[in-house]
Each structure stands twice: as C-alpha cells, then as structure tokens.
Design an enzyme around this catalytic site. Structure first.
Site, PDB file in Angstrom:
ATOM      1  N   GLU A 133      11.643   4.924   9.753  1.00 27.72           N
ATOM      2  CA  GLU A 133      10.596   4.219   8.755  1.00 27.72           C
ATOM      3  C   GLU A 133      11.118   2.995   8.429  1.00 27.72           C
ATOM      4  OE1 GLU A 133       7.990   4.175   4.611  1.00 27.72           O
ATOM      5  OE2 GLU A 133       9.516   5.722   5.176  1.00 27.72           O
ATOM      6  N   ASP A 138       4.858  -5.238   3.406  1.00 24.53           N
ATOM      7  CA  ASP A 138       4.504  -6.620   2.979  1.00 24.53           C
ATOM      8  C   ASP A 138       3.390  -7.247   3.728  1.00 24.53           C
ATOM      9  OD1 ASP A 138       6.333  -5.459   0.957  1.00 24.53           O
ATOM     10  OD2 ASP A 138       8.002  -6.930   1.826  1.00 24.53           O
ATOM     11  N   TYR A 197       3.736   4.328  -2.512  1.00 22.62           N
ATOM     12  CA  TYR A 197       2.594   3.463  -2.615  1.00 22.62           C
ATOM     13  C   TYR A 197       1.193   4.048  -2.287  1.00 22.62           C
ATOM     14  CZ  TYR A 197       5.211  -0.793  -3.494  1.00 22.62           C
ATOM     15  OH  TYR A 197       6.076  -1.959  -3.960  1.00 22.62           O
ATOM     16  N   GLU A 198       1.363   4.586  -1.443  1.00 16.61           N
ATOM     17  CA  GLU A 198      -0.226   5.583  -1.132  1.00 16.61           C
ATOM     18  C   GLU A 198      -0.503   6.169  -2.399  1.00 16.61           C
ATOM     19  OE1 GLU A 198       0.423   7.697   2.407  1.00 16.61           O
ATOM     20  OE2 GLU A 198      -1.706   8.632   2.587  1.00 16.61           O
ATOM     21  N   ASP A 204      17.620  -5.983   7.763  1.00 15.96           N
ATOM     22  CA  ASP A 204      16.236  -6.784   7.934  1.00 15.96           C
ATOM     23  C   ASP A 204      15.871  -6.255   9.182  1.00 15.96           C
ATOM     24  OD1 ASP A 204      14.154  -8.580   8.731  1.00 15.96           O
ATOM     25  OD2 ASP A 204      14.805  -9.913   7.090  1.00 15.96           O
ATOM     26  N   ASP A 260      -3.135  -0.242   2.836  1.00 17.75           N
ATOM     27  CA  ASP A 260      -4.345  -0.284   1.760  1.00 17.75           C
ATOM     28  C   ASP A 260      -4.982  -1.824   2.095  1.00 17.75           C
ATOM     29  OD1 ASP A 260      -2.067  -1.663   0.495  1.00 17.75           O
ATOM     30  OD2 ASP A 260      -3.486  -1.999  -1.039  1.00 17.75           O
ATOM     31  N   THR A 281       3.032   8.480   0.681  1.00 20.52           N
ATOM     32  CA  THR A 281       4.339   7.674   0.361  1.00 20.52           C
ATOM     33  C   THR A 281       4.174   7.207  -1.243  1.00 20.52           C
ATOM     34  OG1 THR A 281       3.621   5.290   0.640  1.00 20.52           O
ATOM     35  CG2 THR A 281       4.082   6.487   2.645  1.00 20.52           C
TER      36      THR A 281
HETATM   37  N1  SAM Z   1       7.169   2.220   2.500  1.00 16.80           N
HETATM   38  C1  SAM Z   1       7.072   2.526   1.120  1.00 16.80           C
HETATM   39  C2  SAM Z   1       5.841   2.932   0.618  1.00 16.80           C
HETATM   40  O1  SAM Z   1       4.959   3.064   1.347  1.00 16.80           O
HETATM   41  O2  SAM Z   1       5.864   3.404  -0.495  1.00 16.80           O
HETATM   42  C3  SAM Z   1       7.553   1.211   0.471  1.00 16.80           C
HETATM   43  C4  SAM Z   1       6.584   0.162   0.581  1.00 16.80           C
HETATM   44  S1  SAM Z   1       7.067  -1.470  -0.060  1.00 16.80           S
HETATM   45  C5  SAM Z   1       5.329  -2.458  -0.319  1.00 16.80           C
HETATM   46  C6  SAM Z   1       7.514  -2.426   1.473  1.00 16.80           C
HETATM   47  C7  SAM Z   1       9.051  -2.249   1.673  1.00 16.80           C
HETATM   48  O3  SAM Z   1       9.496  -2.925   2.797  1.00 16.80           O
HETATM   49  C8  SAM Z   1       9.761  -2.922   0.424  1.00 16.80           C
HETATM   50  O4  SAM Z   1      10.816  -2.060  -0.050  1.00 16.80           O
HETATM   51  C9  SAM Z   1      10.672  -3.855   1.229  1.00 16.80           C
HETATM   52  O5  SAM Z   1      11.981  -4.268   0.820  1.00 16.80           O
HETATM   53  C10 SAM Z   1      10.611  -3.274   2.630  1.00 16.80           C
HETATM   54  N2  SAM Z   1      11.019  -4.606   3.623  1.00 16.80           N
HETATM   55  C11 SAM Z   1       9.807  -5.539   3.632  1.00 16.80           C
HETATM   56  N3  SAM Z   1      10.319  -6.393   4.969  1.00 16.80           N
HETATM   57  C12 SAM Z   1      11.383  -5.610   5.487  1.00 16.80           C
HETATM   58  C13 SAM Z   1      12.266  -5.821   6.658  1.00 16.80           C
HETATM   59  N4  SAM Z   1      11.982  -6.969   7.461  1.00 16.80           N
HETATM   60  N5  SAM Z   1      12.991  -5.034   6.890  1.00 16.80           N
HETATM   61  C14 SAM Z   1      13.426  -3.794   6.128  1.00 16.80           C
HETATM   62  N6  SAM Z   1      12.664  -3.757   5.167  1.00 16.80           N
HETATM   63  C15 SAM Z   1      11.715  -4.414   4.626  1.00 16.80           C
END
Ligand code: SAM
Length: 212
Positions: A44, A118, A194-195, A96, A154, A192
């Site tokens: 993931e 994001d 957020y979901e 990243d 979403d 998840t």
């Molecule tokens: N997947 C989880 C959920 O659905 O509950 C978290 C969603 S949260 C909005 C997005 C996550 O992706 C954040 O924890 C952020 O730090 C991570 N993220 C964003 N861009 C990323 C990247 N380029 N590489 C790794 N992680 C990243």
C-alpha cells in the site's frame, strides 16, 4: 493532510524491527530476503497509520504486505499498533513513492493499493498525484504482469483524472464504481482510516481496479 510533528519519530523508526532499512542489494527476492518465504507481495502506497494493511495481514497470512509512507510522524503510529499486535507478514518502508523503481526489482510486486491518496488539486502538481501517468509508469516497472492496482478515493475530481490517466498510460480498467458502498463490489472491502471517516459523513467512495 495536516501533519503534526511527532517528537523522536525518526529515531523510533531507525530502531524499529518492523521497518525495512537494509534493502535487498539487487532489489530482487524480496519475499525470500525479508519474509523468508515465497509468498506474493502486496503493497500500500501512502498507508497512513496502517489500519487497512494490518487488517489484511491478519486476514491473509499467506501474503506478504509492505506499507509505504513518506512521513515518519505518520508511520510511527502504525509501529505503535504493531507493538500491540505484531504481524509476521507485514513490514514498512519510510520513503517517497517517487523512488519506488529504485527499491523493488522488475515484477517483484503482485498488487498495489492506493487508498485516499493526496489529491494535489493544482494542475501544476498533477505529476505528484499517485495515479498520474508518471506514477503508473513507475508501477509498471515493479508490478508483476498479472498484477493489479486497486485505488479508492472520496475525491471525484481525482478519480476522473485517474480514469483518464489509466487510458493515456495504456493500462486496462478491470472495473470501477463511483459508489463502492452501494455497489456489488462491496463484499470483502476493508475500510481504511480515511474511508471510515468519509463513510460516516455519507460521502460516496469511488474505486477502480486496473491492470496492464
Ligand atoms: N491510506 C490511508 C487511509 O486511507 O486512511 C491514509 C490516507 S492519507 C490522505 C495519504 C497518505 O499518503 C499520507 O499518510 C501521506 O503522508 C502519504 N503519502 C502521500 N504522498 C506520498 C508519497 N509520494 N509517498 C509515500 N507516501 C505518501
């Protein structure tokens, strides 16, 4: 996503046994090197605090899971949960996702999950969206030829953008829905963090399954 700096999180991660720091030298044989088996590997990307992957890992001991998260302050929350409920088939990498082809060898990965990535709403940041054709190109390098990518969000704007990118990148849309929780695809769905929040707010969840 608003981030709160968690003091000492970098040090915690550096010392934690569940976080992979010494990557396999040749970027290959991940299952053997890290999990000491030959089970498939599902990842993931942007796993946040890890609720989704921990539920999957508990449910499927015959699959190896790796959670990828960019920020130490977020990853450290998943590590706290692992201390309470250690799962032998789950590991984490703090990185990243842009660098993912440097980390995994060709076809090392059997499935990719993207959950509530994001949205990067500004056009000039489109390449940073985890479903952009640039990112699909990176996944193409590491995903098994029969592998699939499953994306939930979403955000309808991000979902529509992603549908276009799938076509442009030459991937195939296996199925999709604009309202997962009122669709035939709901069975077996793992929520998840957020979901859970968005469903409580009554927001529809979009989901697509894609392959090459
Ligand atoms: N997947 C989880 C959920 O659905 O509950 C978290 C969603 S949260 C909005 C997005 C996550 O992706 C954040 O924890 C952020 O730090 C991570 N993220 C964003 N861009 C990323 C990247 N380029 N590489 C790794 N992680 C990243």
């Amino acid at each position: 996503m608003r981030l709160r700096n968690v003091k000492g999180s970098r040090e915690t991660i550096a010392a934690n046994e569940w976080v992979i720091k010494d990557l396999p030298e040749k970027r290959e044989h991940w299952a053997e090197m890290i999990f000491h088996n030959d089970f498939p590997i599902h990842i993931e990307i942007g796993m946040g605090k890890g609720q989704f992957l921990m539920a999957l890992a508990r449910q499927n001991p015959g699959i190896n899971y790796i959670g990828i998260e960019k920020y130490s302050s977020v990853l450290v929350r998943a590590l706290e949960k692992m201390e309470e409920d250690p799962l032998p088939n789950l590991r984490f990498i703090r990185m990243d996702a842009e660098n993912i082809p440097d980390v995994f060898g060709p076809e090392e990965i059997d499935r990719i999950y993207l959950n509530f990535s994001d949205p990067w709403p500004k056009d000039r940041h489109a390449k940073r969206r985890l479903t952009s054709k640039e990112f699909l190109g990176r996944y193409d390098q590491i995903l098994n030829k029969e592998g699939i990518l499953i994306f939930k969000t979403d955000n309808r704007g991000l979902f529509d953008f992603s549908l276009e990118q799938v076509k442009e990148a030459g991937w195939k849309l296996q199925n999709y829905t604009f309202d997962l929780h009122h669709s035939k695809y709901l069975e077996g769905n793992i929520m998840t963090e957020y979901e859970t929040r968005f469903v409580e707010e009554g927001k529809p969840i979009c989901r697509m399954v894609i392959s090459r």
